[in-house]
Design an enzyme around this catalytic site. Structure first.
Site, PDB file in Angstrom:
ATOM      1  N   CYS A  76       0.954  -1.063  -0.053  1.00 15.52           N
ATOM      2  CA  CYS A  76       0.112  -0.182  -0.014  1.00 15.52           C
ATOM      3  C   CYS A  76       0.815   1.120  -0.035  1.00 15.52           C
ATOM      4  CB  CYS A  76      -0.890  -0.232   1.260  1.00 15.52           C
ATOM      5  SG  CYS A  76      -0.004   0.127   2.800  1.00 15.52           S
ATOM      6  N   ARG A  77       0.644   2.515   0.696  1.00 13.68           N
ATOM      7  CA  ARG A  77       1.389   3.579   0.516  1.00 13.68           C
ATOM      8  C   ARG A  77       2.456   3.415   1.407  1.00 13.68           C
ATOM      9  NH1 ARG A  77      -1.965   8.211   1.039  1.00 13.68           N
ATOM     10  NH2 ARG A  77      -2.280   7.727   2.994  1.00 13.68           N
TER      11      ARG A  77
END
Length: 112
Positions: free
Chosen positions: A64-65
């Site tokens: 994810c980020r």
């Protein structure tokens, strides 16, 4: 087969630039830029899209980020019997390591 660890992590330096990874970020984050070999299934869609998860011979890296959402995905997928690992530091670490970030049309992307 080894026992699955929901806390299993992998460093971006241990992943090839073109590796198949599961990206669980939202659509706008994906469209801004993603790993070249990534498969996009937003976190909220993971339970209903298990058939879309890529099959790999090694544990599937989930990204994810920054690692929070992918950590939740890894914990849940591990409980379902999937062999997955969280990418430590997420796309921010991927980008900081100088790994390629691409848009859907193959252009240079960014991490938002």
């Amino acid at each position: 087969m080894s026992e699955m660890n929901p806390e299993a992590q992998v460093a971006v330096s241990d992943i090839t630039d073109d590796a198949v990874v599961l990206d669980v970020r939202e659509d706008d984050e994906w469209q801004a830029g993603h790993a070249p070999g990534a498969v996009h299934v937003p976190l909220g869609d993971v339970p209903s899209r298990l058939a879309d998860l890529p099959e790999t011979d090694e544990p599937l890296p989930v990204i994810c980020r920054s690692g929070g959402r992918s950590g939740r995905a890894v914990a849940w997928l591990s409980q379902q019997g999937f062999d997955v690992v969280n990418v430590d530091g997420g796309m921010r670490a991927w980008n900081a390591a100088g790994k390629p970030v691409r848009t859907d049309d193959g252009g240079d992307g960014s991490v938002i």
